[in-house]
Design a protein around this motif. Structure first.
Motif, PDB file in Angstrom:
ATOM      1  N   THR A 231       0.840  -1.055   0.022  1.00  0.00           N
ATOM      2  CA  THR A 231       0.107   0.092  -0.083  1.00  0.00           C
ATOM      3  C   THR A 231       0.774   1.234  -0.113  1.00  0.00           C
ATOM      4  OG1 THR A 231      -0.247   0.544   2.455  1.00  0.00           O
ATOM      5  CG2 THR A 231      -1.734  -1.331   1.483  1.00  0.00           C
ATOM      6  N   GLU A 232       0.289   2.239  -0.262  1.00  0.00           N
ATOM      7  CA  GLU A 232       0.879   3.556  -0.511  1.00  0.00           C
ATOM      8  C   GLU A 232       1.374   3.979   1.062  1.00  0.00           C
ATOM      9  OE1 GLU A 232       2.539   6.877  -2.228  1.00  0.00           O
ATOM     10  OE2 GLU A 232       1.478   5.154  -3.219  1.00  0.00           O
ATOM     11  N   ARG A 233       0.660   3.646   1.998  1.00  0.00           N
ATOM     12  CA  ARG A 233       0.821   3.945   3.452  1.00  0.00           C
ATOM     13  C   ARG A 233       2.190   3.262   3.742  1.00  0.00           C
ATOM     14  NH1 ARG A 233      -3.144   2.220   8.732  1.00  0.00           N
ATOM     15  NH2 ARG A 233      -1.622   3.315  10.220  1.00  0.00           N
ATOM     16  N   TRP A 234       2.453   2.077   3.712  1.00  0.00           N
ATOM     17  CA  TRP A 234       3.535   1.419   3.827  1.00  0.00           C
ATOM     18  C   TRP A 234       4.776   1.850   3.077  1.00  0.00           C
ATOM     19  CZ3 TRP A 234       0.688   0.545   7.397  1.00  0.00           C
ATOM     20  CH2 TRP A 234      -0.174  -0.410   7.720  1.00  0.00           C
ATOM     21  N   ARG A 236       5.307   5.072   1.938  1.00  0.00           N
ATOM     22  CA  ARG A 236       5.588   6.116   2.352  1.00  0.00           C
ATOM     23  C   ARG A 236       6.294   6.157   3.955  1.00  0.00           C
ATOM     24  NH1 ARG A 236       4.225  10.900   0.109  1.00  0.00           N
ATOM     25  NH2 ARG A 236       3.370  10.756  -1.918  1.00  0.00           N
ATOM     26  N   ALA A 237       5.825   5.012   4.558  1.00  0.00           N
ATOM     27  CA  ALA A 237       6.711   4.996   6.274  1.00  0.00           C
ATOM     28  C   ALA A 237       7.956   4.455   5.742  1.00  0.00           C
ATOM     29  CB  ALA A 237       5.805   3.909   6.711  1.00  0.00           C
ATOM     30  N   ARG A 418      -2.864  -4.375  12.843  1.00  0.00           N
ATOM     31  CA  ARG A 418      -2.160  -4.116  11.835  1.00  0.00           C
ATOM     32  C   ARG A 418      -1.495  -5.267  10.748  1.00  0.00           C
ATOM     33  NH1 ARG A 418       1.073   0.579  11.044  1.00  0.00           N
ATOM     34  NH2 ARG A 418       2.961   0.517  10.245  1.00  0.00           N
ATOM     35  N   GLU A 443      -6.663  -0.672  10.135  1.00  0.00           N
ATOM     36  CA  GLU A 443      -5.424  -0.913  10.079  1.00  0.00           C
ATOM     37  C   GLU A 443      -4.982  -2.134   9.284  1.00  0.00           C
ATOM     38  OE1 GLU A 443      -3.219   1.257  11.640  1.00  0.00           O
ATOM     39  OE2 GLU A 443      -4.722   2.357  11.822  1.00  0.00           O
ATOM     40  N   GLU A 448      -7.334   0.344   2.356  1.00  0.00           N
ATOM     41  CA  GLU A 448      -7.171   1.108   1.274  1.00  0.00           C
ATOM     42  C   GLU A 448      -8.196   1.050  -0.031  1.00  0.00           C
ATOM     43  OE1 GLU A 448      -3.371   2.574   0.283  1.00  0.00           O
ATOM     44  OE2 GLU A 448      -2.602   2.797   2.496  1.00  0.00           O
TER      45      GLU A 448
END
Length: 509
Positions: A231-234, A236-237, A418, A443, A448
């Motif tokens: 995902t984009e979230r992971w 960017r993290a 998560r 989570e 997404e």
């Protein structure tokens, strides 16, 4: 069966590296080896190479690339297979795939796999530590880290030996974070991608790792040309962790509407750009729908209907491994809260909870599995009647039974603390007979893609989850069916073979 009839040729065009391979062996008392093939996205993807394109799809890499899978021996049967074959497995055992299995010393594998990968990196990325007590990075950890380095070095060496000039190498997951950097150092000609199947920790949590270990992990992955995430979230993290861990030794480019890229500039080497990709693994609709209609699934459905009792009873289904991140205990607490707050559901709903034991060689997982079983018994003792068992708990892994539950589900409960993606959230809507409602943790990586048509919950909020279960159970059938259809469409947007080939294409670019 294992023989020396086939060998992995040097000069492979495409290589996959993962801790677990596409085949495993058991050693019988008579000395005979029995092979068992695995499944999943990587198996489907690697099998797609060599097949003709479907629907006019074109693969720049060429479908008939010579492919090799490099994996580790995980048990006595695997190690015996390596001893008999030199690690070059018979393609009759592997379904035609070329596989090189590495017999890394058992003590090195145990320290790397259980000591670091599953007890440190997994815990960091899933944010599972009880921070007043853990972690404590001491001399024992440093010994385990040395084993993790040796484990990764063994993979890097095997990949370097097998790869042809300019080969594409796809390295998988948190077990092998150091491999891209190690491989880059000895084979700068190859193209390397690393895929993280887990979430990626935010920088402030990742910073719990010792400073030098943080640098090693991110620089290891930054040895790849592409660092890929679910995902984009992971994604960017990860970029944020690079920025924090490496400081002036890296530059992160943050385009407004695109995934970032990272240029690492370590003092000891020259700058290297790593592009970050997002590839959200989807469900394999064709396989799931065909497999879920086989006779063994029909048999399991009949058995489950008998356990549910009463044709008008609703079903809430969950299918998970008993990993700490899956949040099974809070899911059971939410079901108990539903029965307490909404007595009208007593004797009208059954919770099919499939909690398949995972990592039972770690004490914390054994304890968690026991806690799940004890809580299910408490709920049944508190609310059960002579004709109604509120929680039907199964702990023996049975894929056909899982598919049967998918088909019967009125509600699917997926509430991880998560999760990198969570394919169960994607599979149930695909298989459901009449359309199910999905209660989904925000989570889970799958949120997404699926959040718009799911009922979203905070995984820590038991009361909210109980209310979401009530809303799902009372959802009108037409709305439920329409939502389920949209969920299924989103869930199958990038099926396993396409997911693999998309990464290969991106690496070629």
């Amino acid at each position: 069966m294992v023989s020396e009839r086939s060998a992995v040729q040097q000069g492979a065009e495409v290589l996959v590296a993962s801790n677990r391979g596409p085949v495993s062996y058991t050693l019988g008392e008579d000395g005979a080896l029995t092979a068992k093939r695995g499944g999943g996205g990587l198996v489907s993807g690697l099998s797609a190479i060599g097949q003709p394109p479907r629907g006019g799809e074109h693969l720049d890499e060429g479908r008939r690339a010579d492919a090799v899978w490099v994996c580790a021996a995980l048990g006595a049967g695997d190690r015996e297979a390596v001893r008999r074959t030199g690690g070059l497995l018979d393609t009759a055992d592997t379904g035609g795939q070329r596989v090189r299995m590495l017999d890394i010393p058992a003590e090195v594998h145990a320290a790397a796999y259980n000591g670091v990968a599953n007890s440190v990196l997994w815990f960091v990325h899933h944010m599972l530590y009880q921070t007043p007590l853990e972690p404590a990075f001491d001399a024992d950890f440093r010994g385990q880290w040395a084993a993790y380095e040796a484990y990764n070095a063994a993979f890097a060496g095997a990949l370097a030996d097998c790869a042809g000039p300019g080969a594409a190498v796809l390295v998988q997951d948190y077990h092998l974070t150091l491999v891209p950097g190690m491989l880059r150092a000895v084979r700068p000609d190859v193209r390397i991608a690393h895929f993280s199947h887990t979430p990626w920790a935010p920088p402030e949590y990742f910073a719990m790792l010792p400073d030098d270990i943080q640098r090693q992990v991110v620089l290891g992955i930054l040895g790849a040309d592409r660092a890929n995430f679910l995902t984009e979230r992971w994604a960017r993290a990860f970029a944020a962790c690079c920025e924090r861990a490496l400081g002036p030794d890296c530059t992160v480019h943050w385009p407004r509407h695109e995934t970032p890229s990272v240029v690492a500039m370590p003092p000891e080497g020259k700058a290297h750009r790593t592009r970050i990709g997002v590839h959200g693994l989807g469900a394999d609709a064709e396989f799931l729908r065909e497999r879920s209609r086989r006779p063994d699934v029909e048999e399991r459905m009949a058995a489950l209907r008998e356990q549910i009792g009463g044709a008008d009873r609703k079903t809430i289904v969950r299918v998970d491994r008993t990993e700490l991140s899956k949040n099974i205990v809070r899911g059971l607490l939410a079901f108990r809260r539903l029965l307490a707050d909404r007595p009208e559901w007593r004797e009208r709903v059954v919770h099919l909870a499939f909690a398949y034991p995972s990592r039972q060689d770690l004490a914390v997982y054994r304890d968690y599995t026991a806690q799940v079983g004890a809580l299910a018994e408490e709920i049944n003792a508190e609310y059960g009647t002579a004709t109604w068992q509120p929680v039907v708990l199964h702990v023996r892994d049975d894929f056909a039974r899982s598919l049967a539950a998918y088909r019967l589900a009125d509600v699917a409960l997926v509430n991880p603390i998560r999760d990198g993606m969570n394919l169960v959230a994607k599979e149930v809507p695909v298989v459901s007979d009449t359309g199910c409602a999905l209660v989904l943790s925000r989570e889970a990586g799958a949120w997404e893609e699926l959040g718009e048509d799911a009922l979203t919950v905070n995984p820590y909020d038991v009361a909210q989850t109980a209310e979401a279960l009530h809303e799902a159970l009372t959802m009108p059938a037409p709305e439920r069916a329409a939502r389920c259809a949209r969920l299924a469409a989103a869930a199958t947007a990038l099926p396993p073979a396409q997911w693999f080939l998309e990464q290969l294409r991106a690496l070629g670019e």
